[in-house]
Scaffold this motif. Sequence first.
Motif, PDB file in Angstrom:
ATOM      1  N   HIS A  91      -5.023 -40.837  43.350  1.00 34.58           N
ATOM      2  CA  HIS A  91      -3.574 -40.962  43.536  1.00 34.58           C
ATOM      3  C   HIS A  91      -3.178 -42.428  43.696  1.00 34.58           C
ATOM      4  N   ASP A  92      -3.902 -43.152  44.561  1.00 27.17           N
ATOM      5  CA  ASP A  92      -3.589 -44.568  44.783  1.00 27.17           C
ATOM      6  C   ASP A  92      -3.889 -45.411  43.544  1.00 27.17           C
ATOM      7  N   PRO A 101       3.816 -38.611  36.580  1.00 23.74           N
ATOM      8  CA  PRO A 101       3.336 -37.590  37.514  1.00 23.74           C
ATOM      9  C   PRO A 101       4.007 -36.250  37.206  1.00 23.74           C
ATOM     10  N   ARG A 115      -6.169 -33.695  38.131  1.00 24.40           N
ATOM     11  CA  ARG A 115      -5.545 -32.992  39.262  1.00 24.40           C
ATOM     12  C   ARG A 115      -5.277 -33.957  40.410  1.00 24.40           C
ATOM     13  N   ASP A 116      -6.255 -34.824  40.679  1.00 29.65           N
ATOM     14  CA  ASP A 116      -6.094 -35.795  41.768  1.00 29.65           C
ATOM     15  C   ASP A 116      -4.970 -36.792  41.494  1.00 29.65           C
ATOM     16  N   MET A 117      -4.627 -36.978  40.215  1.00 23.84           N
ATOM     17  CA  MET A 117      -3.544 -37.895  39.830  1.00 23.84           C
ATOM     18  C   MET A 117      -2.176 -37.217  39.889  1.00 23.84           C
ATOM     19  N   GLY A 118      -2.153 -35.933  40.192  1.00 25.23           N
ATOM     20  CA  GLY A 118      -0.881 -35.216  40.240  1.00 25.23           C
ATOM     21  C   GLY A 118      -0.466 -34.637  38.907  1.00 25.23           C
ATOM     22  N   THR A 155      -3.796 -44.393  40.447  1.00 20.24           N
ATOM     23  CA  THR A 155      -2.739 -44.108  39.479  1.00 20.24           C
ATOM     24  C   THR A 155      -1.478 -44.888  39.819  1.00 20.24           C
ATOM     25  N   LYS A 156      -1.132 -44.943  41.089  1.00 16.60           N
ATOM     26  CA  LYS A 156       0.049 -45.716  41.512  1.00 16.60           C
ATOM     27  C   LYS A 156      -0.132 -47.186  41.154  1.00 16.60           C
ATOM     28  N   THR A 161       8.825 -41.467  36.048  1.00 22.10           N
ATOM     29  CA  THR A 161       8.175 -40.956  37.260  1.00 22.10           C
ATOM     30  C   THR A 161       8.097 -39.435  37.284  1.00 22.10           C
TER      31      THR A 161
END
Length: 194
Positions: free
Chosen positions: A2-3, A93, A119-122, A5-6, A17
Amino acid sequence: MHDFTKLIRDIYALPRTSPTIPSPEKRPRLLVIRRTHTRRLVNEEEVVRAAEGVDLRRDEDKGVVANARTVNTYDVVLGVHGAGLTNMLFLPPGGVLIQVVPYGKMDHIARLEYGDPARDMGLRYLEYIVAAEESTLLEMLGPEHPAIKDPESVHRSGWNNMTHFYLNKQSVRLDVARFAPTLAQAFDHLRQQQ
């Protein structure tokens, strides 16, 4: 993820977004990752027609920044297992990754390499596992060859044999009727983003 990807989104200044929510005025965009050597999607045009009105990207690589921004304009990435699926990093996302998993008991490897990170990336992760009848290996080797008849024996014989047959030798011809529910799931997911 997640972080990470951000961070990628910030570095490349990706504007979107969230994915497109399907409506009569707006259609989601599907990016088909084209492979030119192994694990090609042999009937790509037929798959594109099945997606009905889909945008298909065929342009050449224009560098990472331009590529990131282009991919960010899409809502769904579809491709046969391989490095091109890393383009999922640039999806908005809530977008969808559809991984076509080659024949040969490759689902565990495919899920670890792309499914879990997606999945972890949303992202919504969908996979389509190719049947023997959809693999060009069946035509090349025949139904009695161990690579067709007993994929587990090929895996047990070592990494080199497994990659030789399932990653380096085969391409896929999707059964569009069998694949259609996977496409429907992707677009249903986008509809639910409201």
